[in-house]
Enzyme design. Structure first.
Site, short mmCIF file in Angstrom:
data_model
loop_
_atom_site.label_atom_id
_atom_site.label_comp_id
_atom_site.label_asym_id
_atom_site.label_seq_id
_atom_site.Cartn_x
_atom_site.Cartn_y
_atom_site.Cartn_z
N CYS A 117 36.07 -24.37 73.86
CA CYS A 117 37.21 -24.77 74.93
C CYS A 117 38.49 -24.07 74.80
CB CYS A 117 37.11 -26.33 74.68
SG CYS A 117 35.77 -27.08 74.95
N HIS A 258 43.24 -28.85 78.15
CA HIS A 258 41.67 -28.68 78.43
C HIS A 258 41.30 -29.88 78.72
CE1 HIS A 258 37.72 -27.94 78.01
NE2 HIS A 258 37.39 -28.74 76.80
N ASN A 288 33.91 -31.12 82.37
CA ASN A 288 34.38 -30.10 81.39
C ASN A 288 33.83 -28.64 81.66
OD1 ASN A 288 35.05 -28.62 79.07
ND2 ASN A 288 34.59 -30.22 77.65
N1 ACO Z 1 26.21 -43.67 80.17
C1 ACO Z 1 26.13 -44.73 79.43
N2 ACO Z 1 26.18 -44.92 78.18
C2 ACO Z 1 26.69 -43.84 77.35
C3 ACO Z 1 26.68 -42.82 78.02
C4 ACO Z 1 26.39 -42.65 79.38
N3 ACO Z 1 26.76 -41.40 80.24
N4 ACO Z 1 26.99 -41.72 77.19
C5 ACO Z 1 27.19 -42.45 76.00
N5 ACO Z 1 27.02 -43.91 76.17
C6 ACO Z 1 26.78 -44.96 75.28
C7 ACO Z 1 26.21 -44.28 73.80
O1 ACO Z 1 24.92 -44.19 73.76
C8 ACO Z 1 26.90 -45.59 73.00
O2 ACO Z 1 25.74 -46.55 73.11
P1 ACO Z 1 25.32 -47.49 71.99
O3 ACO Z 1 26.70 -48.35 71.30
O4 ACO Z 1 24.28 -48.36 72.36
O5 ACO Z 1 24.91 -46.27 70.90
C9 ACO Z 1 27.88 -46.09 73.96
O6 ACO Z 1 27.76 -45.43 75.24
C10 ACO Z 1 29.28 -45.80 73.17
O7 ACO Z 1 29.22 -44.64 72.59
P2 ACO Z 1 30.45 -43.79 72.06
O8 ACO Z 1 30.15 -42.36 71.80
O9 ACO Z 1 31.05 -44.68 71.40
O10 ACO Z 1 31.50 -43.69 73.56
P3 ACO Z 1 32.63 -43.02 73.60
O11 ACO Z 1 33.68 -44.03 74.31
O12 ACO Z 1 33.33 -42.18 72.56
O13 ACO Z 1 32.71 -41.77 74.71
C11 ACO Z 1 32.04 -39.30 74.83
C12 ACO Z 1 31.59 -40.60 74.42
C13 ACO Z 1 32.45 -39.66 76.33
C14 ACO Z 1 31.28 -38.21 74.52
C15 ACO Z 1 33.58 -39.20 74.17
O14 ACO Z 1 33.46 -39.58 72.83
C16 ACO Z 1 34.35 -37.80 74.42
O15 ACO Z 1 34.60 -37.48 75.34
N6 ACO Z 1 34.41 -37.27 73.13
C17 ACO Z 1 35.01 -35.82 73.25
C18 ACO Z 1 33.97 -34.82 73.80
C19 ACO Z 1 34.55 -33.56 73.90
O16 ACO Z 1 35.78 -33.36 74.11
N7 ACO Z 1 33.59 -32.57 73.78
C20 ACO Z 1 34.05 -31.00 73.83
C21 ACO Z 1 32.84 -30.34 74.34
S1 ACO Z 1 33.25 -28.83 74.38
C22 ACO Z 1 31.95 -27.89 74.23
O17 ACO Z 1 30.91 -28.34 73.80
C23 ACO Z 1 32.05 -26.48 74.07
#
Ligand code: ACO
Length: 336
Positions: A117, A258, A288
């Site tokens: 990113c 980003h 993203n």
């Molecule tokens: N729909 C429903 N529930 C979901 C989903 C979904 N799409 N995705 C995750 N959940 C659930 C999880 O399974 C978890 O369930 P559990 O409690 O039963 O285990 C619950 O939601 C909470 O999960 P968290 O990980 O705590 O959710 P959070 O609020 O942190 O959101 C997210 C997750 C959106 C991934 C967030 O952490 C995030 O945006 N992180 C940063 C991601 C990022 O910047 N990535 C960069 C990628 S760049 C690259 O790869 C090149």
């Protein structure tokens, strides 16, 4: 970057391309245990674009053509192509070579940058240094990713977060002192690699290895760790850049972070003390797109006629590596 103090470098043109297929959150409701409400509340994403065919270079080409057209240049006027991507067409040749051939940039050399990113932020500094040093006259700087090529569409934790797209800029000399690409703060910390990675396909776990599990070809991330580090480091990098330039948050005209999660964007904006209207958000429509989020957002601002000469734009990123950074651009567009 002080190679020649009297050479200034600017972004003379910018354009973007998203594939036409719109995927809304309902699409995922049909086969995953998820909901539009969860996705909007936790990420801010309403829809994204998926490329149903082609590779990353096919996202770049329409954006590059438009970028050249806006600057009134021909492909042969480009002498360096840099493609920032984590989803190259091939492991080799690099995507810059594919773009060079497809566009017909017969006077160019080039290469790819892999910084996830942060690709565009790292690429902008690289391109600006080349122009400043005289190594290149005009760089076609491309930030593009076909994230659907590494996305596990059966995993709700990642399927909803990404999209495909490209943003392309031309980097060249500026006639106006103290305008253009002014300064940057760049970082890498490999101890964060475990939290955001794709394991297979490199020399560590080659694609033909009989033990490779399908999930090794997809993104692996620990969302909350990435989230917390992204907020802290994008904020710190921006404050450090402002301090270096003896500027304050009041001097920022546009902040283009980003786009990984609306909650990350809002949290960084609040910590920087910026009003919402200065913080650019595109994640709602495009999710993203990794290396493409920042240049495509800049292009959309330009298309909306919101960029004015002299605007202080700060771009900030955080991604796999961990890699992160921020750059200051004082807007000075090419005027035909
Ligand atoms: N729909 C429903 N529930 C979901 C989903 C979904 N799409 N995705 C995750 N959940 C659930 C999880 O399974 C978890 O369930 P559990 O409690 O039963 O285990 C619950 O939601 C909470 O999960 P968290 O990980 O705590 O959710 P959070 O609020 O942190 O959101 C997210 C997750 C959106 C991934 C967030 O952490 C995030 O945006 N992180 C940063 C991601 C990022 O910047 N990535 C960069 C990628 S760049 C690259 O790869 C090149």
């Amino acid at each position: 970057m002080n190679l020649t103090d009297n050479t200034f470098v600017t972004i003379s043109s910018v354009a973007h391309y998203f594939p036409p297929t719109v995927i809304n959150n309902k699409y995922f409701e049909n086969y995953l245990d998820t909901s539009n409400e969860w996705i909007v509340k936790r990420t801010g994403i309403h829809e994204r674009r998926f490329a149903l065919n082609g590779a990353t270079s096919d996202l770049i080409i329409p954006a590059a053509k438009e970028c050249l057209r806006r600057r009134n240049l021909r492909p042969r006027d480009i002498d360096c192509i840099i493609v920032c991507t984590v989803t190259p067409d091939y492991q080799f040749p690099n995507t810059a070579a594919v773009v060079q051939d497809k566009l017909g940039c017969r006077n160019a050399w080039g290469f790819d940058i892999s910084a996830a990113c942060s690709g565009f932020v790292f690429g902008l500094s690289t391109a600006a240094s080349f122009v400043k040093s005289g190594l290149a006259k005009r760089v076609l700087l491309c930030g593009a990713d076909k994230m659907t090529s590494v996305l596990n569409l059966n995993d709700r934790n990642q399927a909803v977060l990404f999209g495909d797209g490209a943003g392309v800029c031309i980097i060249e000399k500026s006639d106006l002192p103290n305008y253009g690409v002014i300064d940057q703060v760049l970082h890498i910390d490999g101890s964060g690699g475990q939290y955001l990675k794709k394991v297979a396909g490199g020399s560590f776990l080659p694609a033909w290895h009989s033990d490779v599990k399908p999930e090794d070809h997809y993104i692996h991330q620990e969302g909350q760790t990435v989230f917390k580090n992204a907020v802290t480091e994008m904020t710190n990098a921006t404050f450090n850049l402002l301090r270096k330039q003896k500027l304050s948050n009041k001097d920022i005209t546009w902040f283009i972070p980003h786009q990984a999660n609306l909650r990350i964007i809002k949290s960084v904006g609040e910590k920087l003390g910026l009003p919402n209207e200065k913080v650019v958000v595109t994640i709602d429509k495009f999710a993203n797109t990794t290396s493409a989020t920042i240049p495509s957002a800049m292009s959309m601002l330009w298309e909306d006629r919101k960029l004015r000469k002299g605007d202080n734009i700060i771009i900030a990123s955080f991604g796999a590596g961990f890699t992160w950074g921020a750059s200051l651009i004082r807007w000075n567009p090419y005027e035909a």
